[in-house]
Design an enzyme around this catalytic site. Structure first.
Site, mmCIF file in Angstrom:
data_model
loop_
_atom_site.group_PDB
_atom_site.id
_atom_site.type_symbol
_atom_site.label_atom_id
_atom_site.label_comp_id
_atom_site.label_asym_id
_atom_site.label_seq_id
_atom_site.Cartn_x
_atom_site.Cartn_y
_atom_site.Cartn_z
ATOM 1 N N LYS A 1 13.403 -23.228 -7.224
ATOM 2 C CA LYS A 1 14.523 -22.405 -6.783
ATOM 3 C C LYS A 1 15.843 -22.785 -7.416
ATOM 4 O O LYS A 1 16.888 -22.434 -6.922
ATOM 5 C CB LYS A 1 14.667 -22.507 -5.256
ATOM 6 C CG LYS A 1 13.472 -22.014 -4.489
ATOM 7 C CD LYS A 1 13.696 -22.112 -3.006
ATOM 8 C CE LYS A 1 13.629 -23.476 -2.435
ATOM 9 N NZ LYS A 1 12.355 -24.146 -2.401
ATOM 10 N N ASP B 1 16.585 -34.124 0.491
ATOM 11 C CA ASP B 1 15.886 -32.876 0.206
ATOM 12 C C ASP B 1 16.877 -32.044 -0.607
ATOM 13 O O ASP B 1 17.894 -31.599 -0.090
ATOM 14 C CB ASP B 1 15.506 -32.167 1.502
ATOM 15 C CG ASP B 1 14.708 -30.892 1.271
ATOM 16 O OD1 ASP B 1 14.580 -30.451 0.108
ATOM 17 O OD2 ASP B 1 14.220 -30.322 2.263
ATOM 18 N N TRP C 1 15.591 -27.146 8.144
ATOM 19 C CA TRP C 1 14.501 -26.283 7.699
ATOM 20 C C TRP C 1 13.322 -26.505 8.636
ATOM 21 O O TRP C 1 12.921 -27.648 8.888
ATOM 22 C CB TRP C 1 14.158 -26.627 6.252
ATOM 23 C CG TRP C 1 13.060 -25.836 5.642
ATOM 24 C CD1 TRP C 1 12.940 -24.478 5.603
ATOM 25 C CD2 TRP C 1 11.931 -26.360 4.934
ATOM 26 N NE1 TRP C 1 11.801 -24.123 4.927
ATOM 27 C CE2 TRP C 1 11.161 -25.269 4.507
ATOM 28 C CE3 TRP C 1 11.489 -27.646 4.630
ATOM 29 C CZ2 TRP C 1 9.985 -25.400 3.781
ATOM 30 C CZ3 TRP C 1 10.327 -27.789 3.908
ATOM 31 C CH2 TRP C 1 9.583 -26.679 3.497
#
Length: 152
Positions: free
Chosen positions: A150, A114, A33
């Site tokens: 999310k 993450d 990311w």
């Protein structure tokens, strides 16, 4: 520590690790990311990378990943996407996670997870947490940065 979503958690983790594990590099998968790089650099951590994605097979370059993590200096910080790797969507199998956990433990690395998309990789929140839970069960030092914006 509680923070504002996953990005805030990553920044807090970066500041924490820079303070309590000074001069320790963090290894990020290639690709990762895009915000990972400036978040950790701005925290004062040297950013390095490890192989992850194989564009020829559109899959995981597991051997390259293992070799790079094995070559990282003892006690390095290794960032793992717990599931639904961003941006590729390619994840290790459970057996590969077990091998990565053993390697991480053997090298004395610190695992930073993450876990932004729990539930989106397999459709099962429990299954998508396998990597994190397995590392924890093995007694590997770790931290989790998780977004609840999310997942379900």
């Amino acid at each position: 520590a509680q923070s504002i979503s996953g990005t805030g958690a990553l920044r807090v983790a970066g500041e924490f690790l820079a303070r309590f594990q000074p001069n320790t590099p963090i290894y990020l998968p290639t690709p990762t990311w895009a915000n990972h790089i400036p978040l950790f650099k701005d925290s004062g951590i040297e950013v390095r990378d490890y192989k992850y994605y194989d564009p020829n097979s559109c899959g995981l370059n597991f051997n390259g990943m293992v070799n790079d993590i094995k070559e990282a200096p003892k006690g390095s910080i290794i960032l793992y996407h717990g599931c639904a790797h961003n941006p590729t969507g390619v994840d290790p199998t459970q057996e590969q996670w077990r091998e990565l956990a053993q390697l991480t433990k053997d090298k004395g690395h610190f695992a930073l997870f993450d876990l932004a998309y729990q539930g989106f990789a397999s459709g099962d929140c429990e299954r998508d947490a396998f990597s994190l839970r397995y590392f924890a069960e093995q007694g590997i030092p770790l931290a989790l940065c998780q977004s609840f914006a999310k997942n379900f």
